[in-house]
Design a protein around this motif. Structure first.
Motif, short mmCIF file in Angstrom:
data_model
loop_
_atom_site.label_atom_id
_atom_site.label_comp_id
_atom_site.label_asym_id
_atom_site.label_seq_id
_atom_site.Cartn_x
_atom_site.Cartn_y
_atom_site.Cartn_z
N ILE A 210 0.83 -1.20 0.00
CA ILE A 210 0.00 0.00 0.00
C ILE A 210 0.87 1.25 0.00
N LEU A 211 1.88 1.28 0.85
CA LEU A 211 2.75 2.46 0.95
C LEU A 211 3.51 2.71 -0.34
N LYS A 216 3.97 6.82 -4.81
CA LYS A 216 4.02 7.17 -6.24
C LYS A 216 2.87 8.08 -6.65
N ASP A 217 1.74 7.98 -5.94
CA ASP A 217 0.54 8.73 -6.33
C ASP A 217 0.32 10.01 -5.51
N THR A 218 1.19 10.25 -4.54
CA THR A 218 0.99 11.39 -3.63
C THR A 218 1.21 12.73 -4.33
N GLY A 226 3.96 27.98 -4.73
CA GLY A 226 2.71 27.93 -5.48
C GLY A 226 2.69 26.87 -6.56
N ILE A 227 3.32 25.72 -6.32
CA ILE A 227 3.34 24.66 -7.33
C ILE A 227 2.85 23.34 -6.72
N LEU A 228 2.19 22.57 -7.56
CA LEU A 228 1.63 21.28 -7.15
C LEU A 228 2.13 20.21 -8.10
N GLY A 229 2.58 19.08 -7.56
CA GLY A 229 3.07 18.02 -8.44
C GLY A 229 3.16 16.69 -7.72
N THR A 245 -4.36 10.20 -1.60
CA THR A 245 -5.74 9.82 -1.92
C THR A 245 -6.04 8.39 -1.48
N PHE A 246 -7.17 8.20 -0.79
CA PHE A 246 -7.63 6.88 -0.36
C PHE A 246 -9.09 6.71 -0.73
#
Length: 261
Positions: A210-211, A216-218, A226-229, A245-246
């Protein structure tokens, strides 16, 4: 001898008469295996309902703004996040930025609290986000998130020495360890610290798998830049919020796996 035979014959006649006169009673008694199957299904249903109530009580109240720098909660996409005051009017470029193998995207914060949404038309002004607040769904801007999706958010601090893996693991351990009081029963799950380690046959453990997927998806949001990735190698204490996300099914599976060990 004749008396014995007569007794046996009479006993046989009595049993036959009983069976003939009480067929309904026999029909009401299901085979043992059927009753056992029904009991098993009922038990599974009860456990699922308990797990669901546990998940429902993990999340914070959406309208109670969480300080983005100290966040450590399970939330819904409607959760309000409070930015540092000096960043409330910050502006970032909107084009994609390449950093190594990961793409990050500029988040324009100029319109925080000022954006107009159809669902806000009938909402009193007092319930709308303030100038220094933003809803998580506005930050992620992902309309494909299924209904019921939950998010673990965490403001990166100096104590986070093990990167995203350690942050997510600690979040799950601490959250499920708190438990939840349901009437007179405390529902909780004890996740061992070593639960993420590989099994003796060198395969990934339940929690390790799970971890690995979640890292990888976080999403990593640097609210100073001000950046998201999704770059797990770039986390800076005091500057970034991680968003994991869960699905509710995933959290229920985790609860059931460790609650019954």
């Amino acid at each position: 001898m004749r008396n014995v035979l007569i007794s046996l014959i009479l006993a046989g006649i009595g049993i036959a008469a009983y069976l003939y006169l009480n067929p309904a009673q026999l029909a009401q008694t299901p085979p043992p295996e059927v009753r056992q199957d029904e009991l098993s299904k009922m038990a599974v249903q009860r456990e699922t309902e308990k797990a669901q109530r546990h998940i429902d009580n993990l999340t914070a109240a959406p309208e109670q703004a969480i300080e983005i720098g100290t966040a450590n909660n399970f939330v819904t996409q409607d959760q309000l996040l409070k930015l540092p005051t000096d960043l409330a009017t910050a502006i970032a470029a909107t084009e994609a930025v390449k950093e190594g193998d990961a793409k990050t995207y500029g988040i324009n914060l100029e319109q925080i609290g000022n954006s107009v949404h159809p669902q806000h038309k009938a909402v009193p002004t007092s319930q709308l986000p303030l100038a220094d607040q933003i809803r998580l769904k506005e930050l992620l801007n992902n309309p494909d998130n299924p209904a019921g999706t939950l998010f673990y958010i965490h403001g990166v601090s100096d104590a986070d020495k093990q990167g995203l893996w350690g942050i997510i693991q600690s979040g799950l351990i601490d959250t499920f360890a708190k438990g939840i009081q349901l009437k007179a029963q405390l529902i909780s799950a004890d996740i061992p610290q070593e639960a993420d380690e590989r099994l003796p046959n060198s395969t990934s453990s339940f929690l390790g798998s799970i971890l690995d997927k979640k890292v990888k998806d976080t999403y990593v949001y640097n609210y100073h830049k001000g950046i998201l990735g999704q770059n797990p190698n770039l986390i800076t204490p005091g500057q970034e919020l991680i968003v994991v996300t869960f699905s509710q099914d995933e959290l229920i599976d985790i609860y059931n796996h460790f609650a019954h060990q």
